[in-house]
Design a protein around this motif. Structure first.
Motif, PDB file in Angstrom:
ATOM      1  N   GLN A   1      53.183  30.239  23.325  1.00 10.24           N
ATOM      2  CA  GLN A   1      51.782  30.242  23.718  1.00 10.24           C
ATOM      3  C   GLN A   1      51.550  31.136  24.921  1.00 10.24           C
ATOM      4  OE1 GLN A   1      50.579  26.228  24.423  1.00 10.24           O
ATOM      5  NE2 GLN A   1      50.884  25.628  22.300  1.00 10.24           N
ATOM      6  N   ARG A   2      50.457  31.886  24.851  1.00  5.49           N
ATOM      7  CA  ARG A   2      50.013  32.671  25.991  1.00  5.49           C
ATOM      8  C   ARG A   2      48.502  32.624  25.983  1.00  5.49           C
ATOM      9  NH1 ARG A   2      51.077  38.644  25.530  1.00  5.49           N
ATOM     10  NH2 ARG A   2      48.865  38.968  25.429  1.00  5.49           N
ATOM     11  N   LYS A   3      47.897  32.055  27.007  1.00  6.08           N
ATOM     12  CA  LYS A   3      46.440  31.956  27.034  1.00  6.08           C
ATOM     13  C   LYS A   3      45.837  33.343  27.183  1.00  6.08           C
ATOM     14  CE  LYS A   3      45.888  27.309  28.661  1.00  6.08           C
ATOM     15  NZ  LYS A   3      45.291  26.436  29.637  1.00  6.08           N
ATOM     16  N   TRP A   4      44.654  33.513  26.543  1.00  8.94           N
ATOM     17  CA  TRP A   4      43.946  34.778  26.619  1.00  8.94           C
ATOM     18  C   TRP A   4      43.501  35.071  28.039  1.00  8.94           C
ATOM     19  CZ3 TRP A   4      44.304  38.059  22.919  1.00  8.94           C
ATOM     20  CH2 TRP A   4      44.408  37.639  21.614  1.00  8.94           C
TER      21      TRP A   4
ATOM     22  N   ARG B   1      33.916  40.807  23.972  1.00 11.56           N
ATOM     23  CA  ARG B   1      33.604  40.139  22.713  1.00 11.56           C
ATOM     24  C   ARG B   1      32.398  40.818  22.081  1.00 11.56           C
ATOM     25  NH1 ARG B   1      30.647  36.396  20.208  1.00 11.56           N
ATOM     26  NH2 ARG B   1      29.290  35.824  21.902  1.00 11.56           N
ATOM     27  N   PHE B   2      32.528  41.154  20.804  1.00 13.64           N
ATOM     28  CA  PHE B   2      31.418  41.729  20.054  1.00 13.64           C
ATOM     29  C   PHE B   2      30.474  40.613  19.628  1.00 13.64           C
ATOM     30  CE2 PHE B   2      34.653  44.960  19.639  1.00 13.64           C
ATOM     31  CZ  PHE B   2      33.932  46.125  19.768  1.00 13.64           C
TER      32      PHE B   2
ATOM     33  N   TYR C   1      31.361  41.163  28.204  1.00 13.37           N
ATOM     34  CA  TYR C   1      32.644  40.970  28.868  1.00 13.37           C
ATOM     35  C   TYR C   1      32.770  39.503  29.251  1.00 13.37           C
ATOM     36  CZ  TYR C   1      36.292  41.172  32.383  1.00 13.37           C
ATOM     37  OH  TYR C   1      37.433  40.953  33.099  1.00 13.37           O
ATOM     38  N   ILE C   2      33.862  38.900  28.869  1.00 13.10           N
ATOM     39  CA  ILE C   2      34.128  37.501  29.205  1.00 13.10           C
ATOM     40  C   ILE C   2      35.318  37.479  30.142  1.00 13.10           C
ATOM     41  CG2 ILE C   2      34.721  35.227  28.303  1.00 13.10           C
ATOM     42  CD1 ILE C   2      33.418  36.105  25.672  1.00 13.10           C
TER      43      ILE C   2
END
Length: 114
Positions: A23-26, A31-32, A99-100
């Protein structure tokens, strides 16, 4: 939660679906908003619009559009595709993509784990 495997394949899964070692968190991402813009256009025009139609009218490959719709794909695209989509949806680049940052992703992950 958003996770990415060590092999680079992304999934949106529950917390225990992957071993912790994989696991690797984003981190922050762009995001489109194609789904939202498509729904708005369908509402305005009172008809169903397929990705095939969007592809035909914009010249953007249908597979690329599908990948752009999925936030976990992290799809890369060209400025020509962005220009064509903005022209089709009659919107600005900021309406098409957002952008998030890390804090927003973390807050979303916390809400989903509750």
């Amino acid at each position: 939660m958003f996770f990415q495997s060590t092999e680079g394949i992304a999934w949106r899964l529950g917390q225990d679906a992957l071993p912790k070692s994989k696991q690797r968190k984003w981190k922050a991402m762009i995001r489109f908003r194609i789904k939202e813009l498509l729904a708005e256009k369908e509402f305005r025009e009172q008809r169903k619009i397929t990705l095939g139609e969007v592809s035909e009218k914009t010249g953007v490959n249908r597979t690329s559009l599908s990948k752009m719709q999925s936030p976990i794909m992290r799809h890369s695209t060209t400025t020509n595709a962005i220009d064509a989509l903005c022209r089709y949806f009659r919107c600005q680049v900021g309406d098409l993509m957002v952008y998030i940052d890390d804090d927003q992703i973390e807050a979303q992950n916390d809400r989903e784990s509750e």
